[in-house]
Every structure is written in C-alpha cells, then in structure tokens.
Enzyme design. Structure first.
Site, mmCIF file in Angstrom:
data_model
loop_
_atom_site.group_PDB
_atom_site.id
_atom_site.type_symbol
_atom_site.label_atom_id
_atom_site.label_comp_id
_atom_site.label_asym_id
_atom_site.label_seq_id
_atom_site.Cartn_x
_atom_site.Cartn_y
_atom_site.Cartn_z
ATOM 1 N N LYS A 160 -10.667 -0.186 10.411
ATOM 2 C CA LYS A 160 -10.862 -1.366 9.556
ATOM 3 C C LYS A 160 -11.274 -2.587 10.367
ATOM 4 C CE LYS A 160 -7.440 0.090 6.119
ATOM 5 N NZ LYS A 160 -8.185 0.614 4.966
ATOM 6 N N CYS A 182 -4.720 2.788 -3.640
ATOM 7 C CA CYS A 182 -3.438 3.182 -3.029
ATOM 8 C C CYS A 182 -2.381 2.094 -3.188
ATOM 9 C CB CYS A 182 -3.621 3.525 -1.556
ATOM 10 S SG CYS A 182 -4.651 4.958 -1.288
ATOM 11 N N ASP A 236 2.686 -4.684 7.754
ATOM 12 C CA ASP A 236 1.502 -3.855 7.579
ATOM 13 C C ASP A 236 0.292 -4.773 7.696
ATOM 14 O OD1 ASP A 236 -0.718 -2.540 6.638
ATOM 15 O OD2 ASP A 236 0.234 -1.761 4.824
ATOM 16 N N HIS A 247 0.869 -1.181 0.000
ATOM 17 C CA HIS A 247 0.000 0.000 0.000
ATOM 18 C C HIS A 247 0.909 1.235 0.000
ATOM 19 C CE1 HIS A 247 -2.822 2.939 1.803
ATOM 20 N NE2 HIS A 247 -3.802 2.126 1.433
ATOM 21 N N GLN A 259 -4.998 -5.012 6.808
ATOM 22 C CA GLN A 259 -6.035 -5.914 6.293
ATOM 23 C C GLN A 259 -6.015 -7.269 7.002
ATOM 24 O OE1 GLN A 259 -8.346 -4.957 4.236
ATOM 25 N NE2 GLN A 259 -7.460 -2.995 3.619
HETATM 26 C C1 LIG Z 1 -2.731 -2.794 3.404
HETATM 27 C C2 LIG Z 1 -2.999 -1.422 3.890
HETATM 28 N N1 LIG Z 1 -2.004 -0.715 4.448
HETATM 29 C C3 LIG Z 1 -2.198 0.530 4.924
HETATM 30 C C4 LIG Z 1 -3.412 1.137 4.876
HETATM 31 C C5 LIG Z 1 -3.558 2.525 5.408
HETATM 32 O O1 LIG Z 1 -4.396 2.549 6.521
HETATM 33 P P1 LIG Z 1 -4.898 3.947 7.099
HETATM 34 O O2 LIG Z 1 -5.448 4.690 5.925
HETATM 35 O O3 LIG Z 1 -5.941 3.579 8.079
HETATM 36 O O4 LIG Z 1 -3.733 4.636 7.693
HETATM 37 C C6 LIG Z 1 -4.491 0.428 4.304
HETATM 38 C C7 LIG Z 1 -5.842 1.003 4.244
HETATM 39 O O5 LIG Z 1 -6.213 1.691 3.333
HETATM 40 C C8 LIG Z 1 -4.276 -0.881 3.805
HETATM 41 O O6 LIG Z 1 -5.265 -1.559 3.253
#
Ligand SMILES: Cc1ncc(COP(=O)(O)O)c(C=O)c1O
Ligand SMILES: Cc1ncc(COP(=O)(O)O)c(C=O)c1O
Lengths: 136, 397, 397, 136
Positions: free
Chosen positions: B217, B355, B191, B115, B194
């Site tokens: 999430k 993203c 990370d 991401h 998910q």
């Molecule tokens: C795999 C992954 N990493 C990071 C993020 C970023 O999370 P947040 O926007 O809550 O900081 C997301 C969510 O969009 C994600 O799906």
C-alpha cells in the site's frame, strides 16, 4: 449452425459493438429478458455464490424443456441472466447441456472464461447447468 | 516529467481508455525503480540469507537487513519485525503477545471502524481464551465515540484501532487514543495500513506499542509488511511460528530462540520483497508526502462535493489529516453496475464491503463504491472521473 | 544453448571468477522468465485480488488463482493453500489442524532428520498442549530406523517427516512411512521442501495428508509456498490467521469463514509471487526432471567419492532417489575457512548446521560444508570444484 | 598519518594483494598474531555473537593501555583478530577508541561494513570497542 437462432442473433449483434461501455449498456438492457424469479423465493439455495451482488435463480425442467427464472440486484448481472435466458429457455435440456460458456466470450462480455475473472457470468452459467443436470 | 512516468502501469489502457487507477486504498502501483530492484536482486544477488559465508548470501542478507534499517529509521522504531503484511502483523500480536499476556476475562477494545484484519484475529483469540471484546461505536459524523472509548477502557489490556479508515478516509484522534489507553494501563496496537502511505509517522513519539502496515500500500511489493514494536512489549512476546532462522539452538528436548526480531521471522524470509520495499522507501524519500497529502485531500474533497451534487451519498468528511478516500453510493444505480461502467471507461474503483462489514452495518449499508487517490493521481483525473459519473448518472438513474 | 543461459545470475562473477552456485538446497536461482513474469505483472496488471469488478483486479485475481491451478494439476492435489513457504505451511498444520485435533497426551512422531521448521512448531504446540513428541532415530547408514518408527506409532495422531534430507540428500522410504502411519490411524505430513525441486509427486497417489514446500527452492520467487491437503484433513482444519478475504461475513458478534482455501489465506495475498511461481512451473514443465535428477545424482556421487579420496568425511549415501546434496567435513581445515576459500574462487557452498541441529547432534558434529547441485549445474563445475578443494587441502591441511 | 605505523604497514601490504584467495591466505597467516586467550576461559560472556565459528575474546586495560586476548576455531576469524591485535595492542585506550572499522575495508578483507555482510569482522571489532569502553 452452432447456436440456436435467437442466441446466434444476439452474438451477431454483440459482435458489431466494439465499445465496452456500449456492450455493457446492451447487457444492462437485456436484464428485462429474464423470467422473473420473485425475491420472496430467494434463499441460500438459489443464491449464486461468488457474485458481489445478490443474484438468484432456479431452473425448471418440464417435459424436458428448460425454463430459467432469475433476478439480481445489479442490472448487468441480471442482464447476463437475460442472455442465458435467451440462450436456453424453451429448449430441450439435453440440447442446452451441450452449450459451452465460450459464446459469452464471442459476445465480448467476458474478458476471460476463468471463474475468477468472469465477473459473475461463469458462476451463473455453471449454476444453471448444474441445476439442469440435477433436474433433467 | 510527472510522477506518473515513474509508474509503468499507468501508461496502459483499459477497454480502450487510459487507465485511471483509483483503487489505491486496496493496493498502490509500483514505480519502475521498485520493479527493477527486485529484478536486479534475482539477476545478481539471489541467495538465502544468514549464516553463510559466500558472497551472494552476504549480499542477500545485506539487502534484507537494509530494508529493516530503512523501516527503523523511516519510522524511528526500536524493533521492526517483517511479516507478510498488515494482516499477519496483527495476527502476530494476537498470537505472540496476546496468548502470552491475556487471561480469561481480560478486555480487548476494538472499534466499529476496524478492517476485518483487526477484528477476526481477536475474535478467534477471544473464543479460545474467553477474552471480552468491546467495540467503540462510530458516531454519525464518522468519528469514534470518544466518550464510549473512555468508558470501554475499564480493565482493558489491549486496544486495537485503525489509524485511518480504509472506507471513510477518516483519520482517528490517534494521539488521544494512545494516551488514554496508556493511562488506563492498556497496550495499544495501531493498524496503520492506510496511514503509512501518506504520513511518515515517528513511532517513538507516536508512542503506540505496536504498529502494523503493508508494503504493497506504499509503492512496495506484495507479500511483505511489518510490525513495529516498542522494546518493552517486544520483551513480552512469545514466538509465533517456529522454524529456521528464529532459533538459537534446537535439540530434541527443547529449543532456545533468537532475542532480536529474527525470533519472529521463521523460515526463509521475503528477501526479494525486502529489497523491493527498500527501493520504495528510497523512492518515497524524494517525495514531499505532506504536500501531496494535502493536494490529494483537496481532490478528494472536490470529488466528494461533486458526487453529492450528482445525487450520491458520500461516506466520510475529508477533513485535515484524512486520507483521500471517497466512498459513495448512488440511490438508484447499483454499485456493481456503476463500477462496471466506470471500468468500461478505464477507471479502476472498488466496490463491496472493503473488509469492514461492521462499519458498513453501522452505516446501514452493505457496500460502497470507493475511489481512493494516491501520489500519481491528478485533479484532471478526478475531473474526468466526475465527468464519467455524470454521464452514467444521466443515463441510468 | 544450455540451461544456464536461462538464468541471468549464472553469468556473474564472484571475486573475479565465474560464479559456481552450489547452494541450491538453500535456494535455487530463477530463470529469466520468472523474473520477467513478476516485472510484467507489476508493470501491467498489478491490483488487489478478489471482490472487485475492475479489469486489473480481474487480471490479478486470475494470475493468483492460475498459480493454484498450476499447483493442483502439477501435484494432482485436492486442496492447495498458499503460504509464505514450507515453514509457514507446517506452522499452519500445527495451528490449523493440530490445535483443533490434538489433545493432551496425544503423540506426534518426528524424526531426528527433520529441519528445524518441522521440529520447532511441534515443540511449541507440545509445550502448550501437553502433547508427547517422539523422535525416530537415524541409523549409521543415514536412514531412518524403521523398526523404531513402527513402535513409535502407538497412539500417534500425527507423523511429520522429511521427504528428502536437506543435509544428507537421503530420500526416506516415504511410501512405507505413509502407509504405516495410516495403518496406525495417524495422519502424516510430508516436508517436501527438498523433494519438489527434483520430483513431480502425485499427491493423490502419494496419499499423504499434508505436504509442505516452498517456491524459492524450485526456481520460483521468495515469499511464497504451499500446503497441499487432502479433503478430509482440510475439513478438520480451523482458521489460523484471521483477516480480510478469509471470511464469509463479519459481525461484532462473530464471523463465518470461507469454505475453500481462502479460509487460510488471510489478508492481501502474495500476488506477484504467485505469478512468478506459475512461470516457474511453466519453465519446469519443459524440463525432463527425472533425467536431470539422475544426472545430478551421478555428479554428487562422483563428487562425494573425490572428497573422500581427499581425506574428507562425507555424510550421505547418494543412492537412487536421493538428492544431489554433498555434505562433508575435512578433519583439519575448519569448515568456515574452507567455505571462505571456496568463495574466493567463485564457489557458493553453505556451511553450518543447515537448520538441522538434532541430526548433526546425532552425527556427532556441529556443522558440515554442503554443496548442493541443481538443474543448471554441470559435471564440469563439479570437476572445477574438486580441483579447488584439492588446492585448498594441499595448502592448508 | 591516519593510522599507527604497524597498522598502516599492514594496510599497505594488503593493498598490494588483489586476489581474494591471497588476501584470505594472508589473513589466515595472521591468526598467529593474537595474544592467546586460553579455551579454558571461553564463556558465554567472551563469545562473539553472530559468528558461525566459536570466537572469543577479552580485553584488558592496564594503566590505560589496551591488550586484546583472543582466539577462534576458524583460522580466518582468528586472523581478523590478529589484525585487530596489531592495530590496538599496546596503545592507549583513548586512542584506540578513535579507530573506525573502515580500515578493514581498505585492506580488502571486507566487502561491506554492514554487520550482516562483514563475515564476523564487524562483530569482533564492535565487541572489542565495547569492552574497552567498559573497562577504560
Ligand atoms: C485499514 C486496513 N487494515 C488492514 C488491511 C489489511 O492489509 P493486508 O491485506 O495488506 O494485510 C488493510 C488493507 O486492505 C486496511 O486498509
Ligand atoms: C527439508 C526442509 N524443510 C523445511 C525448510 C524450510 O523452508 P523455508 O525456509 O522455505 O520455509 C527447508 C529449507 O531450508 C528444508 O530444506
């Protein structure tokens, strides 16, 4: 009458449709109404920012008369361009500049006039107006 | 009584149709108990935390620190630092650990599956510090190239890898990724944005050095997330943001810092958010997550199969352990048109690059339509979804 | 119907007594409309923002961006970046502007009156970059030494100063501070955490380059705040945190960033918080702030006089423009004991260093008892407060 | 009987007071019960972290018998030390280690056993126990 006949007709037609899906289908069909803006001419300058899809336009003003040329890869976005085309093409720039984006809300194609919720329409509309103002 | 009844938003209509919310990988909905916990906090106990003797401040502090206890026990973690979300958690590692421990020429290993939140902080650090970034390729079967990973570990100081892809739903071989990283002498950040909604990870056993995730999430509120850190990595971290609550003492000639998690929680914290997140943990503790995970994966697999039959390309594999995320494209209907038609029928799906542009680049596309399922989604909803897709394809393809 | 009725928490009891909340400089209470706005958001419109075509995402995006519109119009500001609070806003200036624009040997001017949140970020930056920090002294009348300020501006690139002291309530001569800074060629950051709750500042006319504040001190939720920035300073800022939503495009060889405020808002934003804050602005727009400010200052002045008569030392002056903050100490009763006795009678006051140790050092003390008044506080409450103080002093002095 | 007599008596006495102010006044008075720990001996090692006020203690264990010496600048904090003094001084270390902090809640001097809301009591209690365990 508030709007030119062609636009008023369109607004009236839309007013009769209630189902959101049917509204979108109609907008989809109106993608044919654009004056073609060939992909070869698409550039950063012609791009509509804030749209998810690639959407481009240019406006020509000849003898004070507006012509919008446009295209998008998403048909519904191009359909919105088609609606604006019907609303403004062949009309005097000074008249076109009187137009407010509210008519799209009357048509039910916009939930909201705010740029962040207008799903592209507002960005298209604003860019068209800015171009006309520049080229008038 | 179905799970749905716990979520007030799920009884609303969208464009005249019952909402069918399939954008869970972006954010999940909140059960009433979470909404109520926050309202009750503001209606009964709202105060600023720490260092105060009045009753409300004590209650607020307890509410805030209770959430830390939830996190630590839920994940069996040594240190849990509150952040505003996964993104800030990763940036905290980049600033707090990276700047203090990485030298020019050091290597960070990322993957093509990351991401943006697990790419951009490292690109910024790399530019500033002359650190090399290596990207582990994604294979045609949507998994990481583990051979390339092994090679990329040479001189690596840090590996940052997504547990479960938000685009593909693919769960990576995290255990192997972690043990190889450690063998190569690198620390590893997972990370888990998910992952945590589906999987109650034991952080100690998991053995990663850092793990980042967001409350929103996993049924919790917006504006809060956490970074789990192993003790030894924690000791290597320097303060990120300066301010109230993170200091031990401040003078004009310098300051000393707290030694616990507060060191990284400058300023008035996300108090109501922590209270809401605790309620989310409590609610989730009553849920059989593994059973739901399997149920949802089956729904996703079925949905993917149906979409393929309708001529769509599906990106993902939906194997055991994967998340119930279905990314797809239709060969002729533009994904944005598709999503608008779905919205007209009450379905919330996401389109775009999610993203994860490097991953989409690798797949040779610029976006997908993504339907992602969560606890309250049902097979019946998936069937209605496919029915609607069939209608759209029939009409516009 | 009094203002109090808008705040559900103010009808609660503490230790058998009606709560009298005098810890408003730490955080204010929230009107029902703010609590409801967030509950309604989660119950009706919750979704992740930006780049999605489904209805909920549109509503959530509108809710989030609406708050930015509130801020920009409330303060007449060119750019409003969302942060998690004042502290993050100041750290954003240190990271986003400071790192990009300050060189070793450059000078930052602070004051002895600053909150830790406006000291520690600069100390961290100073250590990292070899930047000199100068502190403007506080005079015996609790004001800044303006002569020393003028001198300290030599070679200064940035001035960071608190608008209104959270310990003393003193409002600094901000206009003069700003114009002198600009004359010396320095940019100036105003810590307005204690100013915005009382004073609707016109940021354009005010003419500072940066202004930081928190929602939770002005009837809004925890977890959100903002940094206002003038356009030219905005153009000089580099990204702080990397992640989703702040990029224009990401590739493995580098990324490009958004050009508007989103550039500094990495990750899923504080959506429900923004919705709650909008409701706070709306609620406050019905309030005659200047009238209340004057009313509260009179209450503070009266309280301070009474405390002096009871043998306490009061730190502050309570002149026109100052905030209704009363910091005091009793010569023999320990402030912590004092606050506990007050708590036993239902009063919430704060004790300790109030995150302003350099100021307390300057005053030759390690803490104060602080009673801070806000919109819903009344003269009657102040009288009950003094009555209770009299009782405590009578018994334990 | 769950508690040693002196402590039980104290608990009973507290149980009769309902008003929070009176409870605090009683705790305040119990500040006299501490075995003095001279300020000259206060150091980082003897300091109770997490208290707002300066609060220090040391525990001596002689022939298995516990003696707590303590002091604080805030009287109510020192009063809590006095309570713990009554509860443990002169008793066998192994017995003292059986003690749980719950008794303070029974006395009404604690709203909550959680360290973040115990207003210092929990930190004092935990440090005392840790010292005994170390010195036993
Ligand atoms: C795999 C992954 N990493 C990071 C993020 C970023 O999370 P947040 O926007 O809550 O900081 C997301 C969510 O969009 C994600 O799906
Ligand atoms: C003057 C001043 N500056 C900064 C802050 C920090 O604000 P926050 O904790 O909301 O980040 C505060 C509040 O405590 C304050 O009073």
């Amino acid at each position: 009458m508030k709007y030119p006949q062609a636009l008023q007709d369109l607004i009236d037609e839309f007013a009769e449709i209630e189902d959101k899906m049917e509204i979108l289908e109609y907008v989809y069909d109106l993608s044919d109404e654009v004056v073609e803006f060939p992909i070869a001419k698409w550039s950063e300058k012609t791009r509509i920012m804030g749209c998810q899809s690639e959407a481009h336009l240019e406006v020509v003003v000849v003898d004070g008369i507006v012509e919008l040329r446009s295209g998008a890869d998403a048909k519904i976005v191009q359909g919105m361009m088609g609606i604006i085309t019907i609303a403004i093409n062949g009309r005097k720039a000074e008249d076109v500049l009187q137009l407010k984006p509210d008519f799209a809300q009357e048509m039910g194609i916009l939930n909201s006039l705010s740029p962040s919720r207008s799903n592209g329409f507002r960005n298209i509309f604003d860019k068209v107006m800015a171009e006309i103002r520049m080229k008038q | 009584m179905s799970l749905k009844d716990d979520f007030p938003i799920l009884s609303r209509e969208v464009n005249g149709h019952p909402l069918i919310y399939l954008d869970n990988a972006a954010t999940t909905q909140k059960p009433q108990v979470v909404i109520d916990a926050m309202s009750q906090y503001y209606s009964n106990s709202n105060a600023n935390v720490h260092r105060a003797v009045h009753t409300l401040a004590g209650e607020a502090t307890e509410g805030y620190e209770d959430c830390r206890r939830w996190i630590k026990s839920w994940f069996n973690a040594e240190k849990a630092i509150f952040t505003s979300g996964t993104t800030e958690a990763i940036n905290l590692v980049a600033h707090g650990w990276g700047r203090a421990n990485l030298q020019p020429g050091d290597v960070i290993v990322l993957t093509e599956m990351e991401h943006h939140s697990d790419i951009v902080p490292w690109q910024i650090l790399s530019e500033e510090r002359g650190i090399e970034i290596r990207y582990v390729p994604v294979l045609d079967d949507f998994t990481l190239d583990m051979e390339a990973y092994a090679v990329s570990l040479e001189n690596a100081k840090l590996v940052c890898v997504v547990h479960t892809s938000n685009v593909l739903g693919v769960r990576n071989s995290v255990d192997e990724l972690i043990s190889l990283a450690h063998k190569a002498g690198a620390k590893i950040l997972i990370d888990a944005a998910q992952a945590v909604p589906h999987d109650r990870i034991d952080f100690k056993q998991f053995n990663a050095d850092f793990m980042a995730f967001s409350a929103h999430k996993m049924c919790g509120p917006t504006g809060i997330g956490a970074l789990l850190v192993k003790n030894d990595a924690f000791e290597q971290m320097q303060p990120f943001m300066g301010g109230g609550d993170m200091i031990e003492s401040v003078t004009t000639s310098g300051s000393t810092y707290q030694t616990n998690e507060h060191k990284f929680e400058a300023g008035t914290p996300k108090i109501a958010e922590a209270v809401g997140w605790s309620a989310a943990f409590e609610w989730m503790s009553e849920i059989d997550l593994p059973a739901h995970h399997e149920r949802l994966l089956n729904i996703a697999k079925w949905t993917a199969d149906q979409l393929r039959e309708l001529g769509c390309t599906v990106y993902g594999r939906h194997q055991s352990g994967d998340a119930a995320v279905v990314s797809f494209l239709h060969p002729t209907i533009h994904s944005e048109d598709f999503a608008r038609f779905l919205d007209a029928k009450g379905f919330a799906v996401r389109t775009g690059h999610h993203c994860a542009q490097p991953l989409l680049n690798r797949l040779g596309i610029t976006g997908t339509i993504r339907a992602s399922f969560y606890l309250y989604n049902t097979r019946q909803e998936a069937e209605k979804f496919i029915e609607t897709v069939r209608h759209i394809v029939g009409k516009f393809a």
